[in-house]
Design a protein around this motif. Structure first.
Motif, short mmCIF file in Angstrom:
data_model
loop_
_atom_site.label_atom_id
_atom_site.label_comp_id
_atom_site.label_asym_id
_atom_site.label_seq_id
_atom_site.Cartn_x
_atom_site.Cartn_y
_atom_site.Cartn_z
N SER A 171 0.84 -1.19 0.00
CA SER A 171 0.00 0.00 0.00
C SER A 171 0.88 1.24 0.00
CB SER A 171 -0.93 0.01 1.23
OG SER A 171 -0.19 0.15 2.42
N GLY A 172 0.33 2.31 -0.57
CA GLY A 172 1.07 3.55 -0.65
C GLY A 172 2.10 3.52 -1.78
N THR A 173 2.69 4.67 -2.03
CA THR A 173 3.73 4.76 -3.05
C THR A 173 4.94 3.95 -2.60
OG1 THR A 173 3.01 6.97 -3.67
CG2 THR A 173 5.22 6.30 -4.35
N PRO A 174 5.41 3.00 -3.40
CA PRO A 174 6.52 2.17 -2.97
C PRO A 174 7.76 2.99 -2.61
CG PRO A 174 5.51 1.26 -4.94
CD PRO A 174 4.91 2.62 -4.74
N ASP A 175 8.29 2.73 -1.43
CA ASP A 175 9.57 3.31 -1.02
C ASP A 175 10.66 2.36 -1.50
OD1 ASP A 175 11.84 4.26 0.17
OD2 ASP A 175 11.12 4.08 2.23
N ALA A 234 6.87 -1.51 -14.54
CA ALA A 234 8.17 -2.01 -14.96
C ALA A 234 9.30 -1.08 -14.52
CB ALA A 234 8.20 -2.18 -16.48
N ALA A 235 9.01 0.22 -14.43
CA ALA A 235 10.05 1.16 -14.00
C ALA A 235 10.45 0.93 -12.55
CB ALA A 235 9.56 2.60 -14.18
N ASP A 236 9.46 0.57 -11.71
CA ASP A 236 9.78 0.26 -10.31
C ASP A 236 10.69 -0.96 -10.23
OD1 ASP A 236 8.11 2.31 -9.20
OD2 ASP A 236 6.37 1.05 -9.58
N VAL A 237 10.34 -1.98 -11.00
CA VAL A 237 11.14 -3.20 -10.99
C VAL A 237 12.55 -2.91 -11.51
CG1 VAL A 237 11.32 -5.56 -11.86
CG2 VAL A 237 9.08 -4.62 -11.27
#
Length: 260
Positions: free
Chosen positions: A44-48, A65-68
């Motif tokens: 939950s929330g924007t991934p830190d 995909a950008a987070d990964v």
């Protein structure tokens, strides 16, 4: 003599690719995290993305995909959370699930248990979700709610039903080059430890169930574990000794963590 040597050299050269192929190690197996591997779990929330750990577990639909890729740049392995045991009305594929497969609510708003006996119907739906995880670059999947047979789902699910479904889930992940974690379902750990590459568990310390997960540790596979109601000092001595990757988390699974 020169011609004979040349012929022999040519014959040896022709054999080299075959010899190399026979001597080469098999293709890399899927990733299997080792016991004690630190991790972060945020749904939950924007991934830190700044937590200094080698493994992240984040929502497959909400994360891109950008987070990964950002995590991979730091050599972090990334697990894709998807719900495999319950329908969620807020997912983009919610309309693909036949109404007759939707059972009782599972305690979370907008979610209902699935009739996991319908393997032929659920297989392509779960395959599409795992395709999403693969296409976004995830290394593994965490299929949630693989223990419907232990709950009031509205369907007469048996342990055999659950085993068949969980093994199908593991197969779908492995077919896509993804490792897969067994989420809870402690009664089936002995039967499923060879099918899954790690375990994810909630609250085994609170309910005195952590010993049931030791087959994963004995197999050299991580047990990613969280507690919600207990403080770290109340469970870390036990779970650290067992080799678990443990931390306290808020029930909302936001960015906060208190690892052992």
């Amino acid at each position: 003599m020169v011609r004979l040597i040349s012929r022999r050299a040519a014959a040896l050269a022709a054999l080299l690719p075959l010899a190399a192929a026979c001597a080469a190690p098999p293709e890399d197996e899927v990733w299997r995290p080792a016991p004690g591997t630190a991790w972060q779990w945020q749904l939950s929330g924007t991934p830190d993305l700044t937590v200094d750990v080698p493994v992240y577990d984040i929502d497959g639909f909400e994360s891109g995909a950008a987070d990964v890729a950002a995590l991979h740049e730091r050599d972090v392995r990334v697990i894709c959370y998807v719900n495999a045991g319950a329908w969620e009305e807020f997912r983009p594929d919610a309309g693909d699930f036949p109404p007759e497969l939707l059972g009782e609510g599972n305690g979370w708003e907008g979610e209902r248990w699935l009739d996991i006996r319908a393997l032929d119907v659920l297989r392509p739906l779960m395959a599409e979700r795992f395709d999403m995880c693969r296409d976004k670059g995830f290394d593994a999947v965490e299929p949630d709610l693989l223990d419907g047979h232990l709950h009031d789902t509205g369907f007469p699910l048996t342990g055999a039903d659950q085993l068949a479904y969980n093994r199908m889930i593991a197969e779908l992940a492995h077919d896509r080059g993804l490792s897969v974690g067994l989420k809870n379902d402690l009664p089936h750990v002995p039967e499923l430890v060879d099918d899954f590459d790690f375990a994810v568990n909630e609250e085994c310390a609170e309910f005195g169930e952590c010993a049931a997960l030791t087959p994963f540790i004995e197999a050299g596979k991580a047990v990613f574990h969280v507690e919600y109601a207990l403080r770290p000092e109340e469970f870390c001595p036990e779970t650290t000794a067992l080799g678990f990757s443990s931390m306290a988390k808020n029930l909302s699974l936001d960015a906060w963590r208190a690892p052992c």
